[in-house]
Scaffold this active site. Structure first.
Site, PDB file in Angstrom:
ATOM      1  N   ASP A  67       0.824  -1.215   0.000  1.00  0.00           N
ATOM      2  CA  ASP A  67       0.000   0.000   0.000  1.00  0.00           C
ATOM      3  C   ASP A  67       0.855   1.261   0.000  1.00  0.00           C
ATOM      4  OD1 ASP A  67       0.946  -0.358   2.578  1.00  0.00           O
ATOM      5  OD2 ASP A  67      -1.016  -0.717   3.463  1.00  0.00           O
ATOM      6  N   ASN A 136      -7.541  -2.895  14.377  1.00  0.00           N
ATOM      7  CA  ASN A 136      -8.932  -3.149  13.969  1.00  0.00           C
ATOM      8  C   ASN A 136      -9.041  -4.347  13.009  1.00  0.00           C
ATOM      9  OD1 ASN A 136      -7.900  -2.173  11.583  1.00  0.00           O
ATOM     10  ND2 ASN A 136      -9.296  -0.430  11.401  1.00  0.00           N
ATOM     11  N   HIS A 138      -7.294  -4.792  10.192  1.00  0.00           N
ATOM     12  CA  HIS A 138      -7.008  -4.546   8.766  1.00  0.00           C
ATOM     13  C   HIS A 138      -5.709  -5.215   8.323  1.00  0.00           C
ATOM     14  CE1 HIS A 138      -4.722  -0.471   9.454  1.00  0.00           C
ATOM     15  NE2 HIS A 138      -3.897  -1.471   9.502  1.00  0.00           N
ATOM     16  N   GLU A 143      -9.642  -1.963   5.320  1.00  0.00           N
ATOM     17  CA  GLU A 143     -10.261  -1.686   6.606  1.00  0.00           C
ATOM     18  C   GLU A 143     -11.489  -2.584   6.792  1.00  0.00           C
ATOM     19  OE1 GLU A 143      -8.668   0.061   8.593  1.00  0.00           O
ATOM     20  OE2 GLU A 143      -7.898   1.937   7.737  1.00  0.00           O
TER      21      GLU A 143
END
Ligand code: PGA
Length: 248
Positions: A67, A136, A138, A143
């Protein structure tokens, strides 16, 4: 799925580096999938040591990063291109032209994403994908709520990720709000996957990923679908696992 529990970050890095180096030695044109963040740094340090002291050769290795932020150039000190140069590429004999990080400044981001997928395919696919995990759940910037079949795409960062990353920027307002990320479907096409996690703040996400249901609310749970995935976890990151897994 293999779960290796180690005592600390240094051991996490060494264990991961052994696996990566084994793959590189076994296949001349090895394609590494790389991740940024603080988690893989011990792995990169160990790979650099192996290059300098044991002659680990990167000259025929290619790489694709997961990313990159949208809107900051590779020369920005918080860009993921800058991070990769500083933490790995500048210290080993990899051909920089064979290192790929999504272009956060692409004029046409959607077209760039399609080209990134094509470049990965042209290299024969990723042999070993390194992943961290967000608190979280991801992976990359996929996400919670991202389609488990997603391909490389442009995405908005969640508040929680912006907050997690704000420690690296002067002000929370400086953190980019969008990124380009390989999709979960892209990641699942890698030949093998190594997910690294350390720290108590990752324990819940790790347990959800390994022992929870496969669901887009925890993107890392999609890794349960992959036939060759290894989790390398420090004791604190493994603390919420209920089953007995191997301790390295
Ligand atoms: P970290 O980030 O390694 O900095 O904890 C991991 C991630 O968000 O994927």
């Amino acid at each position: 799925m293999q779960v290796i529990i180690v005592k600390d970050k240094a051991e996490m890095g060494k264990t991961a580096a052994e696996i990566v180096a084994g793959g590189m030695r076994a296949k001349e044109h090895f394609v590494l999938g790389l991740a940024t963040g603080t988690t893989p740094i011990p792995l990169y340090r160990e790979l650099i040591r192996m290059h300098k002291e044991d002659g680990l050769d990167f000259s025929t290795t290619a790489s694709f990063n997961l990313d990159e932020y949208v809107g900051i150039p590779g020369t920005h000190d918080q860009s993921y291109r800058f991070f990769m140069n500083r933490e790995l590429f500048d210290h080993v004999n990899i051909n920089k032209k064979a290192t790929h990080v999504p272009d956060g400044m692409a004029d046409d981001v959607e077209m760039f994403c399609a080209e990134y997928e094509a470049m990965i395919a042209d290299c024969g696919g990723v042999d070993c994908q390194i992943l961290g995990i967000g608190s979280n759940g991801h992976i990359g910037f996929n996400e919670p709520g991202t389609s488990l079949g997603s391909r490389t795409h442009r995405t908005a960062l969640t508040e929680s990720t912006i907050k997690d990353n704000s420690r690296l920027f002067e002000k929370v307002e400086d953190v980019p709000t969008e990124a380009i990320t390989m999709g979960i479907g892209t990641i699942l096409e890698s030949e093998s996957i190594l997910l690294l996690a350390n720290g108590a703040n990752k324990a819940k996400a790790v347990a959800d990923a390994i022992e929870g249901p496969i669901t887009a609310t925890c993107p890392a749970s999609a890794l349960q679908l992959h036939p060759n995935v290894t989790f390398i976890l420090t004791e604190d990151a493994a603390a919420d696992l209920k089953l007995e897994w191997h301790r390295g």
